[in-house]
Design an enzyme around this catalytic site. Structure first.
Site, PDB file in Angstrom:
ATOM      1  N   HIS A  94       2.107   1.903  -3.155  1.00 32.69           N
ATOM      2  CA  HIS A  94       1.166   2.848  -3.768  1.00 32.69           C
ATOM      3  C   HIS A  94       1.691   4.276  -3.757  1.00 32.69           C
ATOM      4  O   HIS A  94       0.949   5.211  -4.006  1.00 32.69           O
ATOM      5  CB  HIS A  94      -0.202   2.760  -3.084  1.00 32.69           C
ATOM      6  N   ASP A 130       0.867  -1.189   0.000  1.00 38.01           N
ATOM      7  CA  ASP A 130       0.000   0.000   0.000  1.00 38.01           C
ATOM      8  C   ASP A 130       0.904   1.239   0.000  1.00 38.01           C
ATOM      9  O   ASP A 130       2.066   1.138  -0.404  1.00 38.01           O
ATOM     10  CB  ASP A 130      -0.949  -0.070   1.205  1.00 38.01           C
TER      11      ASP A 130
END
Ligand SMILES: *[C@@H]1O[C@H](CO)[C@@H](O)[C@H](O)[C@H]1NC(C)=O
Ligand SMILES: *[C@@H]1O[C@H](CO)[C@@H](O)[C@H](O)[C@H]1NC(C)=O
Ligand SMILES: *[C@@H]1O[C@H](CO)[C@@H](O)[C@H](O)[C@H]1NC(C)=O
Ligand SMILES: *[C@@H]1O[C@H](CO)[C@@H](O)[C@H](O)[C@H]1NC(C)=O
Ligand SMILES: *[C@@H]1O[C@H](CO)[C@@H](O)[C@H](O)[C@H]1NC(C)=O
Length: 389
Positions: free
Chosen positions: A238, A215
């Site tokens: 991310h 993430d």
């Protein structure tokens, strides 16, 4: 509380500088030996260190240990260093942590240092498999590897956070906190394994750190003030994000971020600011500066998204009320995995102001990228993609 401390527990060791002396506390003396469960030993060693009137150092030597959730607190009398050279494993079963939000929780203390070449292994595989947060908005978030709450003048150096069950590290209410030469690793497919999340904290530095996770590598929640992210490699992951903001009430402004000399490799986003639509509050996000950034095959290298709404559960027609001002992207180079390498979707209620692109030379399949701009009039300098819409 009465502690049962064997007489040879405390002995003097020289600190790294070789000048100051600190009290050495070997976890072995508390039963913290390789292959054992050191939950109690860790807690007991902390209590001794915390009560020491001179600086102390807890040593967890080379070897593999097991540990359940620990929750240690100050106030302490003097600085504490915890040097971890071994590997500490969390239980793989998410239910074996007694619902603890964080596996290693340290709070209300100053001058704490975690150092060494050790690894905190969250053994998250089972937790990722059970995680349904992508479809269930009321999902149970599994434990994070580290939580630092109201910890000032502190540092994490050298160690590795591996395979956390959810976020690797969360800082909350901290002041003057530095990560240097820290390592974060988890597979690209691991769910919710954000690297370092900062909330309501001031003067935070993340330096010389490699983050590979599933993430956001770094995320700044509300109330993050004066944060520096420098010499950081991110990927997979991310990207480096401000937000998401505007989902809750009682949020505080975000200001003074510098992201410098970072490389993002194969990440979903590069550098991003994200706010939810229909925020209940109005506040400022200001002085966000991104410079000397290299993108390697990044899907959305530069993005401001004020309609952030994963899984489409929100009313986009009601715009975000969070005002974004003074944002610069300078010397951004490398490769984008999409033609629209710069995306600015600002709020129609409170358009972005003072957004600057200075030498943003990204390419998509060998050609220059384009910029998509809504509710913003960016300033351009040097090489930069013009807004197409
Ligand atoms: C300690 O470290 C050495 C080398 O770094 C390694 O060979 C040895 O197996 C380690 N010992 C334990 C108990 O893990
Ligand atoms: C940390 O610093 C903040 C802000 O200066 C202060 O309010 C807080 O009491 C300090 N925490 C500790 C544990 O001393
Ligand atoms: C910040 O914390 C470090 C210890 O990690 C300390 O040496 C330094 O003096 C602190 N800086 C300020 C401005 O308090
Ligand atoms: C930029 O960061 C890398 C680590 O990713 C480091 O090796 C390099 O020395 C840094 N460059 C400068 C100018 O600090
Ligand atoms: C928008 O936000 C307001 C207040 O924060 C809330 O009462 C309302 O239900 C939200 N609208 C929708 C459609 O979610």
């Amino acid at each position: 509380m009465k502690l049962n401390i064997p007489p040879i527990v405390l002995y003097l060791v020289l600190t790294i500088s070789g000048t100051a002396q600190s009290v050495g506390i070997d976890i072995k003396k508390f039963g913290g030996i390789p292959d054992a469960d050191i939950t109690q030993a860790f807690t007991d060693a902390w209590k001794v260190a915390c009560a020491s009137t001179s600086a102390s150092k807890i040593l967890i030597p080379n070897g593999t240990y097991k540990m359940k959730a620990v929750d240690v607190k100050g106030p302490c009398m003097a600085p504490i260093e915890i040097q971890i050279d071994g590997t500490i494993q969390a239980p793989a079963d998410p239910n074996a942590l007694d619902g603890a939000k964080q596996w290693v929780k340290i709070g209300y203390a100053n001058f704490i240092t975690l150092s060494g070449k050790g690894i905190f292994d969250g053994q998250g595989a089972i937790a990722w498999k059970q995680n349904d947060c992508r479809t269930n908005t009321n999902c149970k978030i599994p434990s994070m590897n580290f939580g630092f709450n109201f910890v000032n003048h502190s540092m994490v150096r050298g160690i590795t956070s591996k395979d956390s069950k959810s976020f690797h590290v969360i800082l909350f209410g901290c002041y003057n906190f530095t990560f240097d030469g820290f390592h974060i690793s988890a597979p690209e497919t691991s769910i919710n394994t954000d690297g370092i999340h900062i909330g309501k904290s001031t003067d935070v530095k993340i330096l010389n750190t490699n983050i590979a996770t599933g993430d956001d590598c770094v995320s700044l929640g509300d109330g993050s003030i004066h944060v520096t992210v420098q010499n950081v490699n991110c990927g997979p992951g991310h990207g480096i994000s401000v937000g998401s903001l505007g989902k809750y009430t009682n949020e505080e402004p975000v200001k003074d971020l510098l992201v410098k000399n970072c490389t993002l490799t194969n990440t979903e986003n590069g550098v991003r600011i994200k706010t939810w639509p229909n925020s209940s509050q109005t506040y400022l996000v200001t002085d966000m500066h991104f410079e000397d950034i290299t993108m390697v095959d990044v899907l959305n290298p530069v993005i401001i998204d004020q309609e952030y709404c994963p899984w489409n559960h929100c009313p986009k027609q009601s715009p975000s009320k969070i005002k974004i001002r003074k944002v610069s992207f300078s010397d951004i180079k490398g490769t984008s995995k999409s033609k629209e390498g710069v995306i600015f979707i600002c709020s129609k209620a409170v358009p972005c102001e003072d957004v600057e692109l200075n030498n943003v030379a990204l390419t998509f399949k060998g050609d220059p990228i384009v910029a998509k701009c809504a509710n913003v009039r960016p300033k351009f300098a040097g090489k930069a993609p013009p807004c197409t819409a």
